[in-house]
Scaffold this active site. Sequence first.
Site, PDB file in Angstrom:
ATOM      1  CE  LYS A  35      36.212 -16.391  -2.916  1.00 51.91           C
ATOM      2  NZ  LYS A  35      35.073 -16.352  -3.410  1.00 51.91           N
ATOM      3  CG  ASN A 229      16.632 -21.998   2.030  1.00 55.50           C
ATOM      4  OD1 ASN A 229      17.008 -23.305   2.186  1.00 55.50           O
ATOM      5  ND2 ASN A 229      17.693 -21.479   1.230  1.00 55.50           N
ATOM      6  CB  ALA A 273      12.804 -21.727  21.499  1.00 58.38           C
ATOM      7  N   GLY A 278      20.022 -16.625  10.872  1.00 53.73           N
ATOM      8  CA  GLY A 278      20.973 -15.661  10.140  1.00 53.73           C
ATOM      9  C   GLY A 278      21.435 -16.337   8.824  1.00 53.73           C
ATOM     10  CB  CYS A 281      20.543 -19.527   2.960  1.00 54.84           C
ATOM     11  SG  CYS A 281      21.821 -20.124   2.233  1.00 54.84           S
ATOM     12  CE  LYS A 284      21.453 -14.825  -0.895  1.00 54.70           C
ATOM     13  NZ  LYS A 284      21.054 -15.346  -2.465  1.00 54.70           N
ATOM     14  CE  LYS A 341      24.807 -24.249  10.547  1.00 50.17           C
ATOM     15  NZ  LYS A 341      24.182 -24.836   9.636  1.00 50.17           N
ATOM     16  NE  ARG A 348      27.731 -14.810   3.756  1.00 48.62           N
ATOM     17  CZ  ARG A 348      27.652 -15.532   2.843  1.00 48.62           C
ATOM     18  NH1 ARG A 348      27.654 -15.096   1.566  1.00 48.62           N
ATOM     19  NH2 ARG A 348      28.014 -16.866   2.921  1.00 48.62           N
TER      20      ARG A 348
END
Length: 452
Positions: A35, A229, A273, A278, A281, A284, A341, A348
């Site tokens: 990274k 969240n 809907a 997923g 955030c 978890k 998304k 994830r």
Amino acid sequence: MKITIIGTGYVGLTTAVVLSYLNHDVAAVDKDSSKLNQLHDGKSPIHEPGIQTLLDEVHHTIRFTPNVAEVVPDAELIMIAVGTPPKKNGEADTRHVEQAAREVAEACMPNKHYTLVVKSTVPIGTNRRVAQVVENVFTERKIQGNVSIASNPEFLQEGLALQGAFYPDRIVVGANSDDAIDALRRLYKPILEQTFAPPSALPRPATYHLPPMMTTDPNSAEMIKYAANTFLALKISFINEIAGLCEEVGADVTEVARGIGLDARIGQRFLRAGLGWGGSCYPKDTAALLGVAAKTGYEMQITEAARTVNFQQRTRIVNKLQTILKTLKGKTIGIMGLAFKPNTDDIREAPSLDIIRQLVTEGANVRAHDPIAIPNAKQALKDISVTFIEDVYKLSYNADALILVTEWKQYHRLELRKLAKHMKTPILVDGRNLFTPREARTAGFHYIGIGR
């Protein structure tokens, strides 16, 4: 201000480039050599709209290093933005946060004041734990340290991170020290007062109002992040549960959502809907909140139900397809969209992964397309057989059905008739209600939506 940010993941890198753009002196720390190599070359290791352009602009002003001790001594404010992966019981693992706090304390100069900010999403009580870690290190070093500690949760949305950073709804600070609050007020002053010149690609929204900076105690600040969240996750699961009932009684969930969303008390956002949530955030953070509650003996039945509804959506979509095709064994199914998304390569907890695994378990041949998330999906699905397709139209050749999983913009512009004509059986399962039933049927599809 001289700022050190520990962690250059999604939150850390976004924060670093934004603060550098606002003329703060930023140093960023990460232990991941691959990274760091990318960052030294001026390349963003994360996919986020606009991040590479902004990094190009500020790259020469940000210092990237693997060494905390190299950049902490001269800093005024240090942010911890490392990951907090889930434990087996769902709780967030704060080992990396505590290790970062220890390394910071080991590098602090005696008699100099520092503000240490926890930006990572952490369980309630972590602020106190970080303070204790820092104090223990000072005791070991036999010095009188001077560190004010604050919690400053982030509320960024993947795909819209820069907009959220430059034009936030609010900034939340949890601290028991006026010094820490004052430091964060100075840090965010350009954003709180909107005195900066907006990046050319991110103009200030015409209707944007100055954001409040809410100050509270650290426990409440940590809870605000989880509660926010979880509430959004609940809202999505609620409309998905309503969608299931709409199918039973012959109502259209898109109309129902529009009708209830016009109520100002409810609002229209997060009432679409689909296949559920997923990403890094909501899965978890809801699990972590349940983990915190379990430790206290407190039951959170609504949150548990929201998670159940969410993960059932993925099974429901496969069951719908099985009902139409009678059997999935030997059938060829095309998956449109792998990322959890649009506008991210993050897979994830993506619904696509569960759906693909279920289809393969049932004996289906699975093909998959995504504009950018294929490399990550290949890694996540390396233990099963999936064919990845670069051309979305080739996904449909002799296919028995297509499932739209992620509502990428390029899918909005698809020629549905072109897709349908190449299929063995033109079945479209629209997992995001992206298309209207009429346009899909006119193109020759047997259309299956969510709650329609």
